[in-house]
Design an enzyme around this catalytic site. Structure first.
Site, PDB file in Angstrom:
ATOM      1  N   THR A   1      51.050 -13.024 -14.614  1.00 32.56           N
ATOM      2  CA  THR A   1      51.729 -11.733 -14.708  1.00 32.56           C
ATOM      3  C   THR A   1      50.932 -10.886 -15.681  1.00 32.56           C
ATOM      4  O   THR A   1      50.821 -11.207 -16.860  1.00 32.56           O
ATOM      5  CB  THR A   1      53.174 -11.899 -15.197  1.00 32.56           C
TER       6      THR A   1
ATOM      7  N   LYS B   1      56.052  -7.483  -9.673  1.00 36.27           N
ATOM      8  CA  LYS B   1      56.491  -8.453 -10.694  1.00 36.27           C
ATOM      9  C   LYS B   1      57.177  -7.745 -11.852  1.00 36.27           C
ATOM     10  O   LYS B   1      58.118  -8.274 -12.449  1.00 36.27           O
ATOM     11  CB  LYS B   1      55.296  -9.272 -11.188  1.00 36.27           C
TER      12      LYS B   1
END
Length: 286
Positions: free
Chosen positions: A96, A171
């Site tokens: 991420t 995300k």
């Protein structure tokens, strides 16, 4: 895509590599602490002590590391992956990370004739173990199709979102939703305890109703067992929330719920709990 390189075998990466091995892939691995990869090596993973050299040997390189600074160093530094990978191969960053960094890596990869996807995941340690992760992908659709069989080993909910950076933006949406939800489910259990209720019975009543969520069903049972081991580290969640807050600022978007959650988790980190799982938010109230 039979020869896969995997950089970062932490809480989630370790299980992801094992799933690839179980499905017949040859997997070359590197992680900063070799001892943490002992079981993978025993199960057939090929260890390398130089990640740049590893990158030059494989058809597909997957990275799953901690922070955007790690990603930037691995891909864009002198002697980094985009210089050592062979033309026609593919790099997939499943960390991420920053959408802007994902776009920069994609652009450099394009110039080097290397396919690049940003493909962060959600589902925690359980999803990684079971191969049921949600995978959010940005990049070129033809590169995505080449990698799809590998994604199908690692996850179930696999969605191509669009151009480079789209996976990381998705995300951020995921983390924004989780952040406020974690505050809600934690406060709900604190309330139940203060009201003299049995939290386990309360959970049975509310988990399958309108209040139900992944966090309520998967993380609150850990809280009730005083299990604060990390399916996802607080320190990494803080990093994610700050990326989302930075992106929101660029869009002139005010997200007070996200800002509150980030402040609460930073309080826990200041108390020395950054290595605990996100369910340790309950300790904010204790």
């Amino acid at each position: 895509m039979q020869e896969i390189g995997f950089i970062g075998t932490g809480v989630m990466g370790k299980s992801m590599v094992q799933n690839l091995l179980d499905n017949g892939y040859v997997v070359h691995i590197y992680t900063r602490t070799k001892e943490k990869a002992t079981s993978l090596i025993e199960n057939g993973a090929i260890w390398h002590d130089n990640p740049a050299k590893l990158a030059g040997l494989v058809d597909l390189l997957i990275t799953m590391v901690g922070y955007p600074t790690d990603v930037e160093e691995l891909y864009l530094s002198e002697g980094g992956f985009l210089e050592t990978m062979r033309k026609g191969t593919v790099a997939v960053d499943m960390t991420t990370s920053s959408p802007e960094l994902a776009k920069a890596i994609y652009k450099e990869g394009k110039a080097a004739e290397i396919g690049v996807l940003d493909a962060p995941v959600s589902g925690g340690d359980v999803g990684a173990q079971n191969g049921t992760l949600s995978i959010m992908i940005g990049g070129d659709p033809e590169v995505f199709e080449r990698v799809r069989p590998v994604f199908e080993v690692l996850g179930e909910n696999i969605v191509f979102q669009g151009e480079a950076g789209s996976g990381q933006h998705t995300k951020m949406v995921n983390q924004i939703a989780i952040a406020s939800n974690m505050v809600g489910v934690t406060e709900a259990i604190v309330y139940a305890e203060k009201a003299g209720l049995d939290p386990e019975k309360v959970l049975k009543s509310i988990a399958s109703g309108a209040a139900g969520s992944w966090s309520l069903s998967n993380l609150i049972p850990r809280v009730l067992k005083d299990d604060f081991s990390p399916g996802f580290f607080i320190k990494h969640f803080i990093k994610d929330m700050r990326i989302a807050l930075d992106e929101a600022k660029k869009m002139e978007l005010d997200l007070p719920g996200l800002a509150l959650a980030e402040k609460m988790y930073q309080t826990l980190a200041d108390r020395g709990l950054s290595e605990k799982g996100t369910q340790a938010l309950i300790k904010y109230y204790q």
